[in-house]
Design a protein around this motif. Structure first.
Motif, PDB file in Angstrom:
ATOM      1  N   LEU A 192     -12.114 -60.247 -17.386  1.00 14.85           N
ATOM      2  CA  LEU A 192     -12.523 -61.204 -16.356  1.00 14.85           C
ATOM      3  C   LEU A 192     -11.414 -61.450 -15.339  1.00 14.85           C
ATOM      4  O   LEU A 192     -11.257 -62.544 -14.809  1.00 14.85           O
ATOM      5  N   ASP A 193     -10.618 -60.398 -15.052  1.00 16.16           N
ATOM      6  CA  ASP A 193      -9.603 -60.517 -14.014  1.00 16.16           C
ATOM      7  C   ASP A 193     -10.278 -60.663 -12.659  1.00 16.16           C
ATOM      8  O   ASP A 193     -11.313 -60.042 -12.381  1.00 16.16           O
ATOM      9  N   VAL A 194      -9.661 -61.463 -11.793  1.00 12.03           N
ATOM     10  CA  VAL A 194     -10.188 -61.730 -10.459  1.00 12.03           C
ATOM     11  C   VAL A 194      -9.200 -61.175  -9.451  1.00 12.03           C
ATOM     12  O   VAL A 194      -7.996 -61.457  -9.525  1.00 12.03           O
ATOM     13  N   GLY A 195      -9.708 -60.372  -8.502  1.00 13.35           N
ATOM     14  CA  GLY A 195      -8.848 -59.771  -7.489  1.00 13.35           C
ATOM     15  C   GLY A 195      -9.539 -59.705  -6.139  1.00 13.35           C
ATOM     16  O   GLY A 195     -10.768 -59.818  -6.025  1.00 13.35           O
ATOM     17  N   CYS A 196      -8.717 -59.536  -5.091  1.00 11.06           N
ATOM     18  CA  CYS A 196      -9.246 -59.442  -3.733  1.00 11.06           C
ATOM     19  C   CYS A 196      -9.877 -58.076  -3.515  1.00 11.06           C
ATOM     20  O   CYS A 196      -9.532 -57.083  -4.152  1.00 11.06           O
ATOM     21  N   LEU A 197     -10.790 -58.041  -2.551  1.00  9.09           N
ATOM     22  CA  LEU A 197     -11.432 -56.781  -2.177  1.00  9.09           C
ATOM     23  C   LEU A 197     -10.849 -56.191  -0.902  1.00  9.09           C
ATOM     24  O   LEU A 197     -11.337 -55.180  -0.437  1.00  9.09           O
ATOM     25  N   GLY A 198      -9.823 -56.795  -0.360  1.00 13.65           N
ATOM     26  CA  GLY A 198      -9.209 -56.268   0.844  1.00 13.65           C
ATOM     27  C   GLY A 198      -9.089 -57.341   1.897  1.00 13.65           C
ATOM     28  O   GLY A 198      -9.682 -58.423   1.814  1.00 13.65           O
ATOM     29  N   SER A 199      -8.334 -57.039   2.911  1.00 15.37           N
ATOM     30  CA  SER A 199      -8.094 -57.992   3.983  1.00 15.37           C
ATOM     31  C   SER A 199      -9.386 -58.249   4.758  1.00 15.37           C
ATOM     32  O   SER A 199     -10.148 -57.335   5.053  1.00 15.37           O
ATOM     33  N   VAL A 238     -14.594 -59.432  -9.865  1.00 13.99           N
ATOM     34  CA  VAL A 238     -14.387 -59.940 -11.216  1.00 13.99           C
ATOM     35  C   VAL A 238     -14.606 -58.794 -12.185  1.00 13.99           C
ATOM     36  O   VAL A 238     -15.702 -58.202 -12.218  1.00 13.99           O
ATOM     37  N   ARG A 239     -13.584 -58.483 -12.943  1.00  7.40           N
ATOM     38  CA  ARG A 239     -13.672 -57.382 -13.894  1.00  7.40           C
ATOM     39  C   ARG A 239     -14.528 -57.776 -15.100  1.00  7.40           C
ATOM     40  O   ARG A 239     -14.778 -58.948 -15.361  1.00  7.40           O
ATOM     41  N   ALA A 240     -14.957 -56.759 -15.827  1.00  4.99           N
ATOM     42  CA  ALA A 240     -15.739 -56.995 -17.039  1.00  4.99           C
ATOM     43  C   ALA A 240     -14.890 -57.752 -18.055  1.00  4.99           C
ATOM     44  O   ALA A 240     -13.659 -57.628 -18.100  1.00  4.99           O
ATOM     45  N   GLY A 241     -15.541 -58.546 -18.887  1.00  8.93           N
ATOM     46  CA  GLY A 241     -14.799 -59.303 -19.879  1.00  8.93           C
ATOM     47  C   GLY A 241     -15.698 -60.182 -20.710  1.00  8.93           C
ATOM     48  O   GLY A 241     -16.936 -60.078 -20.665  1.00  8.93           O
ATOM     49  N   ILE A 265     -20.232 -65.608 -23.258  1.00  9.55           N
ATOM     50  CA  ILE A 265     -20.410 -65.189 -21.870  1.00  9.55           C
ATOM     51  C   ILE A 265     -19.850 -63.785 -21.754  1.00  9.55           C
ATOM     52  O   ILE A 265     -18.631 -63.584 -21.809  1.00  9.55           O
ATOM     53  N   VAL A 266     -20.732 -62.809 -21.614  1.00 12.07           N
ATOM     54  CA  VAL A 266     -20.346 -61.398 -21.594  1.00 12.07           C
ATOM     55  C   VAL A 266     -20.664 -60.834 -20.221  1.00 12.07           C
ATOM     56  O   VAL A 266     -21.817 -60.892 -19.761  1.00 12.07           O
ATOM     57  N   VAL A 267     -19.645 -60.308 -19.554  1.00 12.51           N
ATOM     58  CA  VAL A 267     -19.819 -59.602 -18.287  1.00 12.51           C
ATOM     59  C   VAL A 267     -19.619 -58.124 -18.591  1.00 12.51           C
ATOM     60  O   VAL A 267     -18.488 -57.673 -18.801  1.00 12.51           O
ATOM     61  N   PRO A 268     -20.682 -57.317 -18.651  1.00 11.70           N
ATOM     62  CA  PRO A 268     -20.549 -55.942 -19.141  1.00 11.70           C
ATOM     63  C   PRO A 268     -19.862 -54.997 -18.162  1.00 11.70           C
ATOM     64  O   PRO A 268     -19.318 -53.976 -18.576  1.00 11.70           O
ATOM     65  N   CYS A 269     -19.898 -55.285 -16.873  1.00  6.55           N
ATOM     66  CA  CYS A 269     -19.289 -54.390 -15.890  1.00  6.55           C
ATOM     67  C   CYS A 269     -18.723 -55.219 -14.742  1.00  6.55           C
ATOM     68  O   CYS A 269     -19.029 -56.407 -14.607  1.00  6.55           O
ATOM     69  N   ASP A 270     -17.900 -54.592 -13.914  1.00  9.89           N
ATOM     70  CA  ASP A 270     -17.279 -55.297 -12.805  1.00  9.89           C
ATOM     71  C   ASP A 270     -18.339 -55.848 -11.858  1.00  9.89           C
ATOM     72  O   ASP A 270     -19.359 -55.201 -11.589  1.00  9.89           O
TER      73      ASP A 270
END
Length: 566
Positions: A79-86, A93-96, A106-111
């Motif tokens: 469940l890492d959170v990162g920017c998509l660009g400027s 949000v990554r899978a987690g 709470i299951v997030v199977p894919c990004d």
């Protein structure tokens, strides 16, 4: 096993003995209904939707219970959170996997790509993604005031797979009913909190114990003073006053001790001089008594001005003032001493006001302890009842002394009981079902910063193994024990050590053993007659262990050499 009443998990409901996994033994206590109801089935039972729902609810409820109280809420992994660009108004949000405070998975199977601007527009209090009012910066340029939001993930359910029910005669036509519940998630956005409430911890609980602990410390100080004063009242009241009159030198020394300090005098020098005056008056020496009484009024007034708010000290000064005034009225001539006169001659200033003050200190501490004992677990079950029944009659110095002791112990017990009780972790209420993932900083419609340190993690074994470098220890142990090339030198050192500590082998007497030239004759095994039976057995066991270790080292050394050659 179904026909036997064993103590293990294999015993059935009908034949279980109650001493194992089958259940609690019969006749111990009274069974109380809990939260969960587990359905049970029997041959020929008509199953309805309530029975099947009860089975599903029981399993899911137990899973949530374990997740909530055994693991807690937070991010388990990913469940890492990162920017998509400027210039982008979305984040990735990554899978987690996460657990909310209700114990839901709470299951997030894919990004997943999360549109932050869309979530902002759904916030009713902000009214969409619009630019904030501009404000001037230090260099004079106009800039957009950034906004901070907290990105969270929440558990969600959706009904699906509609199925038409079978119609029976008495039923009216019904539509399709969902036959599945899909467990999912949804992302939410809220204003980033400026003051985050920490999770309950042992340190917080101990800090809460320190607050009443400070109050208790002040109460214990007053109780100690009351205890000492009550002890003086009891001891002085049981002794006869001194009959001999003090000398001129004793009174002069006491006056010098009282007047030599530039600061405000203390109670003991004033009390000492007043006691000498009482002794002189009882001994029939009024001139000596007046000599000791002359400096006391001024000293008492100075002492009163500097006494502060301490109730016991103020009451003691009042009692001294009353006794000195009584002695001065009689001009130091005490032909018929009262009980207060005899106590003063023994160095104790007693009076009804002082005793009432001591009783007030005891009552205040008792009420404080009772109020705390009613709000926290009590280890000594009779403490509250004994405190509630505590009474001190006026003039009973012995009862007052005993009361100061018991109340002081009760106040100490309150503080210790609080510290001992907080060791047990409390059950945490589920107030916020959302799991924070990150705080996003948004300028206009652009996400400019992502901070993930606001999240909390679930302390699983996998997480602890990730945070604590146990694999490095395993790797070093593998190099040492499995004999690769890097461990060859270590193995050789171990082998040399074993050779040095190896005891001499026991040989039969009729076999000639050739000794190496490098080994001195003294190192040859001693004759068998010189060894006892137990010593010979121990020597044989040690030789056997060393031989096995040497064989293992040779094998490891050969494997290491083979790997090095490859």
């Amino acid at each position: 096993m179904s026909g036997q009443g064993g103590c293990g998990c294999a015993s059935t409901v009908a034949t279980r003995s109650g001493c194992g996994c089958g259940g609690a033994p019969a006749g111990i206590g009274v069974a109380q209904d809990g939260v969960f109801t587990r359905p049970t089935f029997f041959a020929g039972q008509l199953l309805t939707e309530e029975d099947l729902e009860a089975l599903a609810s029981y399993v899911s409820g137990k899973n949530r219970l374990h997740n909530r109280y055994l693991f807690g809420a937070g991010v388990v992994c990913g469940l890492d959170v990162g920017c998509l660009g400027s210039g982008s108004g979305s984040v990735l949000v990554r899978a987690g996997y996460a657990l909310d405070c209700c114990g839901n998975d709470i299951v997030v199977p894919c990004d997943q790509q999360v549109d932050v601007n869309k979530l902002i527009s759904d916030l009713p209090q902000l009214g969409g993604c619009v630019e904030e009012p501009r404000k001037s910066t230090v260099d004079g340029d106009a800039g957009i005031l950034p906004r901070r939001y907290e990105l969270c993930i929440e558990y969600a359910e959706t009904a699906g797979q509609l199925v038409a029910p079978f119609a029976v005669a008495e039923d009216v036509a019904r539509g399709c009913e969902p036959s599945r519940i899909r467990e999912g998630y949804r992302f939410s956005l809220r204003c980033a909190p400026t003051d985050r409430t920490p999770a309950p911890s042992l340190l917080d609980a101990l800090t809460r114990c320190l607050k009443p602990g400070k109050e208790a410390e002040k109460l214990v100080e007053r109780l100690d003073a009351a205890h000492q004063q009550a002890a003086l009242l009891v001891s002085a009241g049981s002794r006869e006053p001194a009959t001999e009159a003090p000398t001129d030198k004793e009174i002069a020394a006491a006056v010098d001790e009282l007047t030599k300090t530039t600061d405000a005098p203390a109670v003991p020098p004033v009390l000492t001089l007043a006691a000498l005056a009482a002794r002189a008056g009882i001994a029939g020496k009024p001139d000596l008594a007046r000599q000791a009484l002359d400096p006391l009024p001024k000293a008492l007034q100075t002492l009163r001005d500097a006494s502060g708010a301490d109730p016991i000290t103020s009451a003691q000064i009042d009692a001294l003032t009353e006794r000195v005034a009584s002695l001065r009225d009689r001009r130091g001539d005490i032909t018929d001493p009262t009980r207060a006169d005899r106590l003063l001659a023994n160095g104790v200033a007693a009076g009804d006001g002082l005793r009432q003050t001591l009783r007030s200190v005891v009552a205040e501490a008792r009420d404080w302890a009772l109020s705390r004992l009613e709000r926290q677990p009590v280890a000594h079950c009779r403490s509250a009842a004994q405190l509630a029944r505590l009474r001190v009659e006026p003039g009973d110095d012995a009862a007052l002394y005993a009361a100061t002791t018991s109340v002081r112990d009760a106040v100490t017990e309150v503080v210790l009981g609080c510290v001992c009780a907080v060791v047990n972790p409390p059950c945490v209420d589920c107030v916020d079902e959302a799991v924070p993932l990150a705080v996003l900083t948004v300028e206009g419609c652009e996400v400019v910063d992502v901070c993930e340190t606001v999240r909390r993690h679930v302390l699983t074994g996998t997480a602890l193994r990730y945070w604590i470098p146990l694999d490095l220890a395993y790797e070093q142990l593998e190099k040492l024990c499995c004999g690769d090339g890097e461990a060859a030198a270590v193995i050789r050192r171990i082998r040399e050590f074993v050779r040095r500590v190896q005891p001499p082998r026991e040989q039969p007497r009729d076999v000639a053993v050739a000794q190496p030239a490098a080994v001195p004759q003294s190192a040859v095994a001693a004759p068998e007659e010189s060894l006892k039976a137990g010593e010979r057995q121990l020597l044989v066991m040690l030789n056997s262990q060393v031989q096995r270790m040497q064989a293992r080292l040779k094998k490891l050394e050969g494997n290491g050499k083979a790997k090095s050659d490859v």
